[in-house]
Write a protein that holds these residues in place. Structure first.
Motif, short mmCIF file in Angstrom:
data_model
loop_
_atom_site.label_atom_id
_atom_site.label_comp_id
_atom_site.label_asym_id
_atom_site.label_seq_id
_atom_site.Cartn_x
_atom_site.Cartn_y
_atom_site.Cartn_z
N THR A 1 82.48 -7.37 -33.98
CA THR A 1 81.29 -6.51 -33.97
C THR A 1 81.67 -5.10 -33.55
O THR A 1 81.20 -4.11 -34.13
CB THR A 1 80.24 -7.08 -33.00
OG1 THR A 1 79.88 -8.40 -33.42
CG2 THR A 1 79.00 -6.22 -32.97
N LEU A 2 82.53 -4.99 -32.53
CA LEU A 2 83.01 -3.68 -32.07
C LEU A 2 83.75 -2.96 -33.19
O LEU A 2 83.52 -1.77 -33.44
CB LEU A 2 83.92 -3.87 -30.85
CG LEU A 2 84.69 -2.64 -30.35
CD1 LEU A 2 83.73 -1.52 -29.99
CD2 LEU A 2 85.57 -3.03 -29.17
N GLU A 3 84.62 -3.65 -33.90
CA GLU A 3 85.38 -3.04 -34.99
C GLU A 3 84.45 -2.58 -36.11
O GLU A 3 84.67 -1.52 -36.72
CB GLU A 3 86.41 -4.04 -35.52
CG GLU A 3 87.53 -4.34 -34.53
CD GLU A 3 88.40 -5.49 -35.00
OE1 GLU A 3 88.00 -6.19 -35.96
OE2 GLU A 3 89.48 -5.71 -34.41
N ARG A 4 83.42 -3.36 -36.40
CA ARG A 4 82.51 -2.99 -37.49
C ARG A 4 81.75 -1.71 -37.14
O ARG A 4 81.68 -0.77 -37.96
CB ARG A 4 81.51 -4.14 -37.73
CG ARG A 4 80.46 -3.84 -38.83
CD ARG A 4 79.76 -5.11 -39.23
NE ARG A 4 79.11 -5.76 -38.10
CZ ARG A 4 77.87 -5.46 -37.70
NH1 ARG A 4 77.18 -4.50 -38.31
NH2 ARG A 4 77.32 -6.10 -36.69
N HIS A 5 81.21 -1.65 -35.92
CA HIS A 5 80.46 -0.44 -35.54
C HIS A 5 81.40 0.76 -35.36
O HIS A 5 81.01 1.89 -35.68
CB HIS A 5 79.68 -0.70 -34.25
CG HIS A 5 78.54 -1.64 -34.43
ND1 HIS A 5 77.43 -1.33 -35.21
CD2 HIS A 5 78.32 -2.90 -33.95
CE1 HIS A 5 76.58 -2.35 -35.19
NE2 HIS A 5 77.10 -3.32 -34.43
N ALA A 6 82.61 0.52 -34.88
CA ALA A 6 83.57 1.62 -34.75
C ALA A 6 83.94 2.16 -36.13
O ALA A 6 84.14 3.37 -36.31
CB ALA A 6 84.83 1.14 -34.01
N GLY A 7 84.03 1.27 -37.12
CA GLY A 7 84.30 1.71 -38.49
C GLY A 7 83.16 2.52 -39.06
O GLY A 7 83.37 3.53 -39.75
N LEU A 8 81.92 2.09 -38.80
CA LEU A 8 80.77 2.86 -39.28
C LEU A 8 80.71 4.22 -38.61
O LEU A 8 80.35 5.23 -39.25
CB LEU A 8 79.48 2.06 -38.99
CG LEU A 8 79.33 0.74 -39.76
CD1 LEU A 8 78.09 -0.01 -39.28
CD2 LEU A 8 79.27 0.99 -41.27
#
Length: 258
Positions: free
Chosen positions: A157-164
């Protein structure tokens, strides 16, 4: 003293019975060591010299008592008195030495007996304690699996939001964090926000945003470092006006030229 089983780890839960046996063993060992320390002067010691063929043994307390007795005998003779009773002086010391020879083996035997009982009692409960620890380990493993899965889900989840965030910060140039796919890893664990909600400078550097064009307002940009001494020196030379020293001919005669 023979050890029948190694001392168990401190966090191994022992039964009251085994704890009592261990205390009895510890008390016996303490009594043994205390007696030897307090009565060391009554122990027989080998005082044979390297060059002596026949072994010699001494009891320190008895040697001291004989020296004191000799001093008393000399003083009595000098004063014209009767000699002190030799047995009255030496018999108590010899009795203590004889007692020491018997007490030390007896106390040592008690330590051996207490340790053997403690060791046997502990060994008898190893199976029951081992089964309990196996159940605790199984429960802990289940908890570890649950927490590990939760941690992995949280990181995704952290990686997904950091990517966005990266996509917004770079106007679509990056769809993931700058280090995604690099040997160093994406380092999203360094994610940290300042009080105003922007990504901190330290976190941005760890995430690989150095050299990446980003829009303003999302990352805390460090203030330029100003070398005050260098700035002052530059200002000095910028406004510097050299002083002009013009020579005067006064006092140098008619041949002075300038």
């Amino acid at each position: 003293m023979t050890k029948y089983i190694v001392e168990p780890p401190q966090d191994l839960p022992l039964s009251p019975k085994v704890k009592a046996l261990r205390k009895a063993y510890e008390d016996a060992e303490k009594a043994y060591n205390t007696y030897k320390q307090e009565n060391a002067a009554y122990a027989t010691r080998n005082v044979t010299r390297e060059y002596e063929v026949t072994p010699r043994y001494e009891i320190p307390a008895l040697v001291k008592a004989k020296q004191e007795l000799q001093e008393q005998e000399v003083a009595a003779v000098a004063a014209g008195k009767s000699l002190p009773d030799r047995d009255a002086v030496l018999r108590p010391i010899q009795s203590k030495a004889d007692e020491y020879k018997r007490m030390v083996p007896a106390l040592n035997a008690l330590v051996e007996k207490a340790h053997r009982e403690y060791s046997d009692g502990l060994r008898d409960e190893l199976l029951a304690m081992g089964l309990k620890e196996a159940q605790k380990a199984a429960k802990a493993r289940q908890e570890w699996e649950r927490l590990y899965k939760a941690a992995e889900d949280a990181r995704r989840t952290l990686e997904r939001h950091a990517g966005l965030f990266a996509w917004c910060a770079t106007s679509g140039d990056y769809e993931t964090t700058p280090l995604e796919g690099a040997s160093a890893g994406n380092r999203v664990e360094h994610w940290e926000l300042a009080e105003d909600g922007r990504l901190t400078t330290e976190a941005a550097i760890a995430l690989g945003y150095e050299g990446v064009g980003v829009i303003g307002g999302l990352i805390v940009m460090p203030e330029p470092v100003i070398d005050e001494a260098a700035e002052a020196e530059a200002e000095f030379w910028r406004t510097y006006k050299p002083k002009m020293f013009i020579a005067k001919a006064d006092g140098y005669g008619n041949s002075w030229e300038h």
